[in-house]
Design a protein around this motif. Structure first.
Motif, PDB file in Angstrom:
ATOM      1  N   ARG A  87       0.869  -1.180   0.000  1.00 27.45           N
ATOM      2  CA  ARG A  87       0.000   0.000   0.000  1.00 27.45           C
ATOM      3  C   ARG A  87       0.901   1.224   0.000  1.00 27.45           C
ATOM      4  NH1 ARG A  87      -4.359  -2.931  -1.361  1.00 27.45           N
ATOM      5  NH2 ARG A  87      -4.838  -4.533   0.223  1.00 27.45           N
ATOM      6  N   TRP A  88       0.469   2.263  -0.686  1.00 24.24           N
ATOM      7  CA  TRP A  88       1.315   3.443  -0.848  1.00 24.24           C
ATOM      8  C   TRP A  88       0.616   4.700  -0.377  1.00 24.24           C
ATOM      9  CZ3 TRP A  88       6.031   1.923  -1.910  1.00 24.24           C
ATOM     10  CH2 TRP A  88       6.228   0.746  -2.625  1.00 24.24           C
ATOM     11  N   TYR A 127       4.830   7.494  -9.885  1.00 28.40           N
ATOM     12  CA  TYR A 127       5.726   6.607  -9.143  1.00 28.40           C
ATOM     13  C   TYR A 127       5.650   5.200  -9.728  1.00 28.40           C
ATOM     14  CZ  TYR A 127       6.289  10.348  -5.790  1.00 28.40           C
ATOM     15  OH  TYR A 127       6.602  11.558  -5.196  1.00 28.40           O
ATOM     16  N   PRO A 180       6.865   1.479  -8.838  1.00 31.39           N
ATOM     17  CA  PRO A 180       7.470   0.423  -8.015  1.00 31.39           C
ATOM     18  C   PRO A 180       7.539  -0.868  -8.822  1.00 31.39           C
ATOM     19  CG  PRO A 180       5.157   0.660  -7.451  1.00 31.39           C
ATOM     20  CD  PRO A 180       5.421   1.608  -8.586  1.00 31.39           C
ATOM     21  N   VAL A 208       0.500   5.678  -8.787  1.00 29.77           N
ATOM     22  CA  VAL A 208       1.444   4.562  -8.794  1.00 29.77           C
ATOM     23  C   VAL A 208       1.101   3.672  -9.993  1.00 29.77           C
ATOM     24  CG1 VAL A 208       2.295   2.557  -7.525  1.00 29.77           C
ATOM     25  CG2 VAL A 208       1.685   4.652  -6.298  1.00 29.77           C
ATOM     26  N   LEU A 245       1.746   8.184  -1.408  1.00 26.58           N
ATOM     27  CA  LEU A 245       2.690   8.974  -2.183  1.00 26.58           C
ATOM     28  C   LEU A 245       1.972  10.149  -2.833  1.00 26.58           C
ATOM     29  CD1 LEU A 245       4.499   5.957  -3.883  1.00 26.58           C
ATOM     30  CD2 LEU A 245       5.539   7.520  -2.226  1.00 26.58           C
ATOM     31  N   ARG A 257      10.772   1.240  -0.337  1.00 26.33           N
ATOM     32  CA  ARG A 257       9.872   2.382  -0.152  1.00 26.33           C
ATOM     33  C   ARG A 257      10.650   3.702  -0.136  1.00 26.33           C
ATOM     34  NH1 ARG A 257       4.701   1.461   1.390  1.00 26.33           N
ATOM     35  NH2 ARG A 257       4.086  -0.690   1.831  1.00 26.33           N
ATOM     36  N   ARG A 278      10.171   6.699  -2.920  1.00 26.23           N
ATOM     37  CA  ARG A 278       9.733   8.041  -2.530  1.00 26.23           C
ATOM     38  C   ARG A 278      10.761   9.098  -2.952  1.00 26.23           C
ATOM     39  NH1 ARG A 278       6.131  10.545   0.675  1.00 26.23           N
ATOM     40  NH2 ARG A 278       5.162   8.572   1.286  1.00 26.23           N
TER      41      ARG A 278
END
Length: 428
Positions: A71-72, A105, A107, A78, A74, A140, A144
């Protein structure tokens, strides 16, 4: 319900798969309460009778939720991209920092190569010091601070898929579109994505060579991801010729850096198409070409490499850091133009040089591969070889030269097909 047999029987009899049944199977795969025999029977029932669209979504969600789901929090969307794999496909190394430069972002949880297509992690590990196995806290932090990170999956990401993947190989059920879809998406969606763009290859170097097979998989992936709550679209792209001019880990990293530094070609073109699609899914504006041309993506790539343990001056001095093979030989060509390429054979040539794996766990020589690959329609001859072979020794180079020469058909030349064969969105 704790007994998987009724779930398997329902599939066997064509009654599909519901949410509770999918959860039972996925959790049982993860914790071992579903036996190997039951897992094989489940996979065979899915292959022969199918899950149905709702069942495919349920299975994908259940396999995603069989382990840790990220879970983000940001200050931006994402997103990520997935490719079904091809030769010279170094898109991820350029796309991730480019999207980060555009304000989203990325990931990216990637894998290592097996078979004739290369893996993103193998390419990155050609960079001295680059660490793909990042603890979650570091993953993480890098995401970020940098906007993107490319890492290996931890053991608690979609553990149901890890077990089912091995059983599919043993039970001759690898070809199930339902199981392929759930396998790909359970891992990607465990990364907590809001948007996912897919690059589904079709052609002689692709996992699925026929256009109909590629379209069926693309449709299944798009509909399932959207059904599971992640905005998704797909591009079906050409793999009747290598995407880039290089195949092999360090060589592909060097080519990705050249694109980040302004080099053109099909690799750049596809990166821009996929980045525009990812930004659309994320509801973002921006001009990816401008960010690439201005050097913003290169700057992000450099920061990501440094954050993951690589050299801080890789972009300025790639030749000083990327390893090179000791034996380099051109592949002679008769005078003419390229009519056809067995792209999979080029990939197998790289594997035979030591640049890929036959079995999981095989060591890789990141130095070896092919460069200056000729494309469809290009003139070749005494002054323009088909490729340059980079090998660990003279014997390996000689074998690879013959293999690459056999992969090309020379004649009057044929115009390549379009790079983007088809686009599929939610309603397709």
């Amino acid at each position: 319900m704790t007994d998987p047999r009724p779930v398997i029987a329902a599939l066997r009899d064509g009654r599909g798969l519901d949410g509770p049944g999918a959860t039972l199977i996925a959790q049982g795969l993860a914790d071992g309460s579903v036996s190997d025999a039951q897992a094989g029977a489940f996979a065979m029932a899915v292959l022969t009778r199918g899950t149905g669209e709702a069942g495919r979504v349920a299975l994908t969600r259940a396999m995603r939720d069989s382990g840790h789901v990220l879970r983000w929090d940001l200050p931006g969307p994402v997103v990520d991209k997935h490719s079904t794999g091809g030769i010279g496909d170094t898109v991820s190394l350029i796309l991730a920092p480019l999207l980060a430069a555009c304000g989203v972002y990325v990931p990216m949880i990637s894998g290592r190569g097996l078979g004739h297509t290369g893996g993103t992690l193998d390419k990155l590990e050609a960079i001295p010091g680059f660490v793909c196995d990042q603890p979650e806290d570091d993953f993480r932090r890098i995401l970020r601070e940098t906007g993107c990170a490319i890492v290996a999956a931890t053991g608690d990401i979609a553990p149901a898929d890890r077990r089912l993947y091995a059983i599919r190989d043993e039970s001759a059920t690898v070809g199930s579109i339902d199981l392929i879809t759930a396998s790909i998406l359970s891992k990607k969606l465990a990364a907590g994505l809001e948007g996912l763009v897919l690059d589904v290859k079709a052609g002689s170097g692709a996992f699925l060579q026929s256009p109909d097979q590629a379209r069926a998989l693309a449709q299944s992936l798009v509909r399932t991801a959207n059904g599971a709550g992640c905005r998704c679209s797909a591009l079906i792209t050409d793999m009747d010729q290598p995407l880039a001019r290089s195949a092999g880990n360090a060589l592909e990293v060097a080519e990705a850096i050249r694109v980040l530094r302004g080099e053109g070609g099909a690799l750049r073109d596809l990166v821009l198409e996929l980045s525009a699609e990812a930004l659309r899914l994320a509801g973002q504006g921006g001009d990816p070409a401008a960010q690439l041309d201005a050097g913003a993506a290169a700057e992000v790539f450099g920061r990501m490499v440094a954050a993951q343990g690589g050299p801080r001056d890789l972009l300025d001095r790639p030749a000083a850091h990327l390893p090179t093979a000791p034996a380099c030989h051109p592949v002679p060509a008769p005078a003419g133009s390229v009519d056809a390429i067995d792209v999979a054979a080029l990939g197998h040539a790289v594997v035979a040089l030591g640049g890929g794996r036959v079995r999981a766990g095989d060591a890789i020589d990141v130095r070896v591969g092919l460069s200056r690959l000729a494309k469809l329609g290009e003139a070749v001859g005494p002054d323009r070889p088909l490729a340059i072979v980079h090998a660990a020794d003279e014997t390996a180079a000689e074998i690879a030269v013959a293999a690459v020469a056999a992969a090309y058909q020379i004649g009057d030349g044929i115009a390549p097909g379009p790079l983007i064969r088809e686009r599929l969105d939610t309603d397709d």
